[in-house]
Write a protein that holds these residues in place. Structure first.
Motif, PDB file in Angstrom:
ATOM      1  N   HIS A  66       0.836  -1.196   0.000  1.00 27.36           N
ATOM      2  CA  HIS A  66       0.000   0.000   0.000  1.00 27.36           C
ATOM      3  C   HIS A  66       0.867   1.240   0.000  1.00 27.36           C
ATOM      4  O   HIS A  66       2.065   1.169   0.247  1.00 27.36           O
ATOM      5  N   ARG A  67       0.201   2.355  -0.291  1.00 22.65           N
ATOM      6  CA  ARG A  67       0.949   3.613  -0.381  1.00 22.65           C
ATOM      7  C   ARG A  67       0.838   4.335   0.944  1.00 22.65           C
ATOM      8  O   ARG A  67      -0.255   4.494   1.471  1.00 22.65           O
ATOM      9  N   GLU A  68       1.974   4.739   1.492  1.00 22.69           N
ATOM     10  CA  GLU A  68       1.939   5.521   2.725  1.00 22.69           C
ATOM     11  C   GLU A  68       3.181   6.399   2.789  1.00 22.69           C
ATOM     12  O   GLU A  68       4.188   6.115   2.124  1.00 22.69           O
ATOM     13  N   PRO A  69       3.112   7.481   3.588  1.00 23.86           N
ATOM     14  CA  PRO A  69       4.271   8.378   3.650  1.00 23.86           C
ATOM     15  C   PRO A  69       5.418   7.774   4.449  1.00 23.86           C
ATOM     16  O   PRO A  69       5.182   7.039   5.405  1.00 23.86           O
ATOM     17  N   ASP A  70       6.672   8.060   4.019  1.00 27.37           N
ATOM     18  CA  ASP A  70       7.822   7.638   4.824  1.00 27.37           C
ATOM     19  C   ASP A  70       8.082   8.702   5.884  1.00 27.37           C
ATOM     20  O   ASP A  70       7.279   9.633   6.044  1.00 27.37           O
ATOM     21  N   GLU A  71       9.217   8.577   6.583  1.00 28.09           N
ATOM     22  CA  GLU A  71       9.491   9.517   7.688  1.00 28.09           C
ATOM     23  C   GLU A  71       9.639  10.957   7.207  1.00 28.09           C
ATOM     24  O   GLU A  71       9.473  11.901   7.973  1.00 28.09           O
ATOM     25  N   ARG A  72       9.913  11.152   5.888  1.00 28.60           N
ATOM     26  CA  ARG A  72      10.001  12.522   5.359  1.00 28.60           C
ATOM     27  C   ARG A  72       8.710  12.965   4.669  1.00 28.60           C
ATOM     28  O   ARG A  72       8.659  13.989   4.011  1.00 28.60           O
ATOM     29  N   GLY A  73       7.676  12.141   4.799  1.00 30.50           N
ATOM     30  CA  GLY A  73       6.373  12.518   4.249  1.00 30.50           C
ATOM     31  C   GLY A  73       6.186  12.143   2.792  1.00 30.50           C
ATOM     32  O   GLY A  73       5.172  12.463   2.180  1.00 30.50           O
ATOM     33  N   LYS A  74       7.175  11.469   2.189  1.00 27.45           N
ATOM     34  CA  LYS A  74       7.049  11.107   0.760  1.00 27.45           C
ATOM     35  C   LYS A  74       6.162   9.868   0.638  1.00 27.45           C
ATOM     36  O   LYS A  74       6.462   8.818   1.217  1.00 27.45           O
ATOM     37  N   VAL A  75       5.064  10.021  -0.109  1.00 32.34           N
ATOM     38  CA  VAL A  75       4.133   8.900  -0.269  1.00 32.34           C
ATOM     39  C   VAL A  75       4.640   7.971  -1.375  1.00 32.34           C
ATOM     40  O   VAL A  75       4.954   8.412  -2.474  1.00 32.34           O
ATOM     41  N   ASP A  76       4.765   6.716  -1.040  1.00 32.95           N
ATOM     42  CA  ASP A  76       5.248   5.746  -2.037  1.00 32.95           C
ATOM     43  C   ASP A  76       4.709   4.365  -1.667  1.00 32.95           C
ATOM     44  O   ASP A  76       4.139   4.180  -0.594  1.00 32.95           O
ATOM     45  N   TRP A  77       4.959   3.389  -2.532  1.00 33.55           N
ATOM     46  CA  TRP A  77       4.537   2.020  -2.239  1.00 33.55           C
ATOM     47  C   TRP A  77       5.393   1.454  -1.116  1.00 33.55           C
ATOM     48  O   TRP A  77       6.613   1.620  -1.112  1.00 33.55           O
ATOM     49  N   ARG A  78       4.739   0.806  -0.157  1.00 32.97           N
ATOM     50  CA  ARG A  78       5.470   0.074   0.896  1.00 32.97           C
ATOM     51  C   ARG A  78       5.234  -1.412   0.633  1.00 32.97           C
ATOM     52  O   ARG A  78       4.100  -1.847   0.460  1.00 32.97           O
ATOM     53  N   GLN A  79       6.341  -2.154   0.587  1.00 33.46           N
ATOM     54  CA  GLN A  79       6.191  -3.568   0.214  1.00 33.46           C
ATOM     55  C   GLN A  79       6.566  -4.568   1.306  1.00 33.46           C
ATOM     56  O   GLN A  79       6.108  -5.690   1.297  1.00 33.46           O
TER      57      GLN A  79
END
Ligand code: SF4
Length: 238
Positions: free
Chosen positions: A133-146
């Motif tokens: 699913h897509r969620e923000p990383d610690e810097r707020g960048k939304v990307d696919w998390r696998q």
């Protein structure tokens, strides 16, 4: 940040539908290749079956039926209810597994560091640590998390047969799809329920009742499962 319950329901449905299309367009082979490359192997540490490591274990409706059959006492309303009406009744989508009151919040089904229902374990337990699913990383960048908890548990760079990578990728996508569809069903149902019953979400009542819950007062919570609401009265065990 605006509480999610204050975002208009039609907008939330539209966002969820958009996420669903993105998920369905994600090439399964890409996830299978990531699974192969990461080469994760469980070391049976059992940490992922504790709240200390993983928060709550949310269940799909199809898993709730299995949990109820194995032991109806094993589940509880999912945490973080999404709405609270003017009468102080909360609404949440689905159930989570209960945890024991040991130091790390072990899953209800964990015994001597092993799952005592392993052969019947739930969808999320089967696909973990894979996710899509897509969620923000610690810097707020939304990307696919696998992959969840990378480098925090298990072994890496082990050899996984291609067929198992494909199977895990397919199962993960199926799980994430079912999650989003369950959320859409809940939102569509609540939109209709609010208008039919002349009730509405009131954030102040939500906040007041959550504070009462934290003081161990009983709250009423309606759990959406299998297309209907199930009525519960609960108290915080904390
Ligand atoms: S049901 Fe079994 S695999 Fe799933 S979280 Fe509980 S102990 Fe772990």
């Amino acid at each position: 940040m605006v509480p999610v319950s204050l975002i208009p329901i039609p907008l939330r449905i539209a966002v969820a539908e958009c996420e669903l299309s993105e998920l369905l367009a994600y090439p399964q082979e890409q996830l299978a290749a990531i699974i192969k490359e990461v080469g994760f192997r469980c070391e049976l540490c059992s940490r992922c079956c504790t709240r200390a490591f993983n928060g709550h274990v949310f269940l799909l409706d199809r898993d709730v039926a299995i949990a109820k059959e194995i032991d109806p006492e094993s589940i509880e309303p999912a945490p973080y209810p999404e709405f609270c009406d003017q009468n102080g009744t909360f609404y949440v989508s689905g159930y989570a597994l209960k945890a024991t009151d040991d130091d790390c919040g072990s899953c209800y089904f964990l015994e001597n560091n092993r799952c005592r229902i392993y052969g019947k374990r739930f969808s999320i337990c089967r696909v973990y640590p894979y996710m899509l699913h897509r969620e923000p990383d610690e810097r707020g960048k939304v990307d696919w998390r696998q992959v969840a908890g990378l480098d925090e548990h298990g072994e890496y760079n082990t050899e996984i047969p291609e067929s198992l990578c494909q199977e895990a990728a397919a199962e993960t996508r199926d799980y994430e799809t079912a999650c989003i569809m369950q959320e859409i069903s809940f939102l569509v149902f609540m939109q209709d329920y609010f208008s039919r019953n002349q009730v509405r979400h009131v954030q102040k009542i939500y906040d007041d009742r959550m504070r009462a819950f934290a003081r161990s007062e009983e709250i009423r919570i309606m759990v959406f499962c299998d297309g209907r609401l199930e009525d519960h009265r609960i108290r915080s065990s904390r």
